[in-house]
Design a protein around this motif. Structure first.
Motif, PDB file in Angstrom:
ATOM      1  N   ASP A  21      69.895  43.586  29.531  1.00 50.11           N
ATOM      2  CA  ASP A  21      70.990  43.995  28.502  1.00 50.11           C
ATOM      3  C   ASP A  21      71.001  43.023  27.421  1.00 50.11           C
ATOM      4  O   ASP A  21      71.524  42.077  27.531  1.00 50.11           O
ATOM      5  N   LEU A  22      70.196  43.401  26.128  1.00 49.33           N
ATOM      6  CA  LEU A  22      70.074  42.585  24.909  1.00 49.33           C
ATOM      7  C   LEU A  22      71.576  42.224  24.145  1.00 49.33           C
ATOM      8  O   LEU A  22      71.412  41.490  23.436  1.00 49.33           O
ATOM      9  N   PHE A  23      72.322  43.131  24.710  1.00 46.32           N
ATOM     10  CA  PHE A  23      73.466  43.712  23.578  1.00 46.32           C
ATOM     11  C   PHE A  23      74.740  43.298  24.221  1.00 46.32           C
ATOM     12  O   PHE A  23      75.916  43.518  23.752  1.00 46.32           O
ATOM     13  N   ASN A  24      74.818  42.665  25.503  1.00 50.67           N
ATOM     14  CA  ASN A  24      75.995  42.150  25.945  1.00 50.67           C
ATOM     15  C   ASN A  24      77.228  43.323  26.108  1.00 50.67           C
ATOM     16  O   ASN A  24      78.362  43.393  25.823  1.00 50.67           O
ATOM     17  N   GLY A  25      76.518  44.565  26.482  1.00 47.14           N
ATOM     18  CA  GLY A  25      77.613  45.633  26.891  1.00 47.14           C
ATOM     19  C   GLY A  25      77.841  46.580  25.466  1.00 47.14           C
ATOM     20  O   GLY A  25      78.512  47.454  25.562  1.00 47.14           O
ATOM     21  N   ASP A  26      76.924  46.185  24.389  1.00 43.82           N
ATOM     22  CA  ASP A  26      77.398  46.958  23.174  1.00 43.82           C
ATOM     23  C   ASP A  26      76.017  47.145  22.297  1.00 43.82           C
ATOM     24  O   ASP A  26      75.895  47.008  21.228  1.00 43.82           O
ATOM     25  N   PRO A  27      75.219  48.419  23.041  1.00 40.34           N
ATOM     26  CA  PRO A  27      74.409  48.853  22.441  1.00 40.34           C
ATOM     27  C   PRO A  27      74.515  49.810  21.340  1.00 40.34           C
ATOM     28  O   PRO A  27      75.905  50.188  21.307  1.00 40.34           O
ATOM     29  N   VAL A  28      73.621  50.183  20.552  1.00 38.39           N
ATOM     30  CA  VAL A  28      73.970  51.602  19.468  1.00 38.39           C
ATOM     31  C   VAL A  28      74.033  52.792  20.424  1.00 38.39           C
ATOM     32  O   VAL A  28      73.190  52.971  21.144  1.00 38.39           O
ATOM     33  N   PRO A  29      75.117  53.531  20.313  1.00 39.19           N
ATOM     34  CA  PRO A  29      75.310  54.928  21.055  1.00 39.19           C
ATOM     35  C   PRO A  29      74.219  55.748  20.486  1.00 39.19           C
ATOM     36  O   PRO A  29      73.847  55.743  19.213  1.00 39.19           O
ATOM     37  N   ALA A  30      73.658  56.427  21.389  1.00 38.89           N
ATOM     38  CA  ALA A  30      72.258  57.521  21.027  1.00 38.89           C
ATOM     39  C   ALA A  30      72.945  58.285  19.921  1.00 38.89           C
ATOM     40  O   ALA A  30      74.032  59.033  20.137  1.00 38.89           O
ATOM     41  N   ASN A  31      72.111  58.634  19.096  1.00 39.00           N
ATOM     42  CA  ASN A  31      72.030  59.737  18.181  1.00 39.00           C
ATOM     43  C   ASN A  31      73.423  59.862  17.412  1.00 39.00           C
ATOM     44  O   ASN A  31      74.324  60.485  16.951  1.00 39.00           O
ATOM     45  N   ARG A  32      73.825  58.416  17.166  1.00 37.24           N
ATOM     46  CA  ARG A  32      75.077  58.229  15.922  1.00 37.24           C
ATOM     47  C   ARG A  32      74.294  58.829  14.518  1.00 37.24           C
ATOM     48  O   ARG A  32      73.312  58.860  14.368  1.00 37.24           O
ATOM     49  N   PRO A  33      75.643  59.002  13.872  1.00 33.48           N
ATOM     50  CA  PRO A  33      75.315  59.672  12.348  1.00 33.48           C
ATOM     51  C   PRO A  33      74.636  58.458  11.556  1.00 33.48           C
ATOM     52  O   PRO A  33      74.878  57.369  11.861  1.00 33.48           O
ATOM     53  N   GLU A  34      74.070  58.964  10.513  1.00 29.29           N
ATOM     54  CA  GLU A  34      73.507  57.876   9.523  1.00 29.29           C
ATOM     55  C   GLU A  34      74.352  57.186   9.012  1.00 29.29           C
ATOM     56  O   GLU A  34      73.926  56.087   8.547  1.00 29.29           O
ATOM     57  N   SER A  35      75.767  57.533   8.866  1.00 32.26           N
ATOM     58  CA  SER A  35      76.609  56.453   8.449  1.00 32.26           C
ATOM     59  C   SER A  35      76.894  55.215   9.299  1.00 32.26           C
ATOM     60  O   SER A  35      77.598  54.603   8.843  1.00 32.26           O
ATOM     61  N   PHE A  36      76.503  55.238  10.608  1.00 24.91           N
ATOM     62  CA  PHE A  36      76.538  54.036  11.368  1.00 24.91           C
ATOM     63  C   PHE A  36      76.067  52.816  10.704  1.00 24.91           C
ATOM     64  O   PHE A  36      74.852  52.816  10.192  1.00 24.91           O
ATOM     65  N   ASP A  37      76.933  51.718  10.617  1.00 23.94           N
ATOM     66  CA  ASP A  37      76.512  50.760   9.897  1.00 23.94           C
ATOM     67  C   ASP A  37      75.762  49.692  10.861  1.00 23.94           C
ATOM     68  O   ASP A  37      76.248  48.941  11.609  1.00 23.94           O
ATOM     69  N   VAL A  38      74.371  49.627  10.612  1.00 19.03           N
ATOM     70  CA  VAL A  38      73.654  49.000  11.779  1.00 19.03           C
ATOM     71  C   VAL A  38      73.626  47.536  11.097  1.00 19.03           C
ATOM     72  O   VAL A  38      73.577  46.539  12.142  1.00 19.03           O
TER      73      VAL A  38
END
Length: 244
Positions: free
Chosen positions: A78-95
């Motif tokens: 787990d590279l993200f300490n339990g905080d991955p990006v949820p699958a298929n989030r909308p394009e407004s998601f702030d990467v």
């Protein structure tokens, strides 16, 4: 840079179907997904460094199981300490905002701890590593003596040219025809760097697919299904050549 940072195309895709056969364990304060080959050997391992969907995303787990089915003990942290990006989030998601909590300073200790665990607990003879999108940077950064022995990356993002220039082992790259993060000019830049390093390298370009195809292709689309499967076997053939 040899590839651009992650953007909206990194978090769109199709969830694949199947039942993972591996399991979740803990190494220190982070989780790993492990999958064993049929003979249960840990002599040769694949360190699986994921895209931003992380180690619990079913597509990643099924691919990890495929590496195991081909004879490699597979170790996916787990590279993200339990905080991955949820699958298929909308394009407004702030990467960009998300990435502030998942920088090189956050991820590198997890990768280093994983390599140490493979060497010291599992007594792995050689480590192959795969990196999809986000994870590709850390394959490149650690492709050095005593760390990763052989690397494979698909549709890489955020890899610096200096990082690529510093690799010390064989590297295979699977690239998408349409990829704003690893476009033609970055692919050609990477090719020039690799040509001058004197290490074995391979760059395969797959037509009719976009960034993320090796993990998140729509398998109902013939060209995408072919490219995903071919890119996987590209990794297997590369490892079979340079690991043992």
């Amino acid at each position: 840079m040899a590839s651009y940072p992650p953007s909206s195309c990194c978090y769109q895709g199709v969830k694949h179907e199947g039942q993972p056969v591996g399991g979740i364990l803990n190494v220190g304060d982070f989780e790993i997904y492990t999958s064993y080959p049929a003979n249960k050997s840990t002599d040769y391992a694949v360190l699986f460094l994921t895209d931003i969907f992380g180690h619990k995303f079913i597509n990643n787990q099924l691919i990890a199981d495929q590496f195991a089915a081909n004879g490699y003990f597979t170790f996916m942290p787990d590279l993200f300490n339990g905080d991955p990006v949820p699958a298929n989030r909308p394009e407004s998601f702030d990467v960009a905002e998300w990435r502030k909590s998942h920088t090189t300073a956050h991820v590198t200790p997890i990768v280093e701890a994983s390599i140490k665990e493979l060497r010291e607990k599992y007594h792995v003879k050689k480590i192959a590593a795969v990196g999809y999108c986000y994870g590709a940077k850390y394959v490149v950064r650690h492709l050095k003596a005593g760390q990763i022995d052989v690397g494979y990356v698909a549709h890489p993002s955020h890899v610096d040219a200096d990082e690529l220039k510093a690799i010390q082992g064989p590297l295979s790259i699977a690239a998408a025809e349409t990829d704003s993060l690893f476009p033609t000019e970055k692919r050609h830049e990477s090719e020039e760097i690799l040509k001058n390093l004197g290490v074995p390298y391979q760059i395969n370009l797959y037509s009719g697919v976009i960034h993320g195809f090796a993990v998140r292709s729509d398998l109902s689309v013939k060209a995408a299904k072919y490219a995903k499967e071919a890119a996987f076997f590209q990794a297997i053939q590369w490892f079979n050549e340079y690991v043992e």
